[in-house]
Every structure is written in C-alpha cells, then in structure tokens.
Design an enzyme around this catalytic site. Structure first.
Site, PDB file in Angstrom:
ATOM      1  CB  SER A  64      -0.964   0.032   1.183  1.00 19.86           C
ATOM      2  OG  SER A  64      -0.246   0.167   2.399  1.00 19.86           O
ATOM      3  CE1 TYR A 113      -3.783  -1.645   1.531  1.00 20.96           C
ATOM      4  CE2 TYR A 113      -3.006  -2.957  -0.322  1.00 20.96           C
ATOM      5  CZ  TYR A 113      -3.055  -2.701   1.042  1.00 20.96           C
ATOM      6  OH  TYR A 113      -2.353  -3.491   1.906  1.00 20.96           O
TER       7      TYR A 113
END
Length: 128
Positions: A25, A58
């Site tokens: 991430s 993400y």
C-alpha cells in the site's frame, strides 16, 4: 455507457518513507487524502516523477498534518525517499455526467503541505 475518468490527484508530493517490509500500500497524510477525496483502501495510481515508474496500490491513512507519503511493500523498490510522486484516483461516470465533471487537484509543497489556490501553478483543473 460509463467512462473511466480522472477523479483527483495529489500533485508532486514528496515521498517521505519507503518501507519494503510492510505488507503493501501507500500511507498518505489524512489531511491530504481528505483534500483530494481519497478514501482509505481506495485504489490509486502512483507516478514517480524522478524515474518514470508507475504502479497501482491501495491507500492507508497516515497521521493528520504529518506530511507522510510512505510507499510500502514491493513498490518501495520503485520510489525512494525524496522522490516526487503524483498520486491519482479515477472513477466511473455516465458519459453525460463525465462531460460536466471537474477533477480535484491538490498541489503540495516540498513538505507535503497544501499550496493555496492563489499560489498554485497555472492549470485548468479544479483545486482544493
């Protein structure tokens, strides 16, 4: 028909950390995420201005007003602390809605603080 449109971006953020051993991430200062309308867990494209690398990941919220932009996991090999990045989101819109849609652009300084609209570079996009 749906169109995949540019929704928002944080432009020329400075990578503050790169943590190869984290699970994955990008961790972004919550203030910047809120300003750009980016949600925790939202898919983003990250573009490294320094070396041209591009990748998708993400988001995770970082501490408020920390200036944090930390690339985590394998992508940490693509960005080094101090590199400038553009963090981009996209959305799906009906074609008619897409014609009127204005993306949000958040310009930041070298410490990842939001630059006021009056001092931002010239552009044709909606600002925070």
């Amino acid at each position: 028909m749906f169109c995949n449109m540019f929704k928002s971006k944080i432009h020329r953020a400075t990578c503050t950390e790169a943590d190869l051993n984290y699970v994955g991430s990008i961790t972004i200062d919550k203030t910047l995420m809120d300003a750009a309308g980016i949600l925790p867990g939202e898919k983003v494209q990250v573009v490294n201005i320094n070396n041209g690398n591009r990748f998708e990941t993400y988001t995770l919220e970082g501490p408020v007003d920390s200036g944090m932009v930390c690339i985590n996991g394998a992508a940490a090999r693509l960005v080094h602390p101090g590199d400038k990045v553009i963090i981009i989101t996209y959305c799906w819109l009906e074609a008619a809605e897409a014609k009127a849609f204005k993306p949000t652009v958040v310009f930041v300084d070298d410490q990842n603080r939001i630059i006021p609209e009056a001092k931002a570079p010239k552009h044709k996009l909606t600002l925070v």
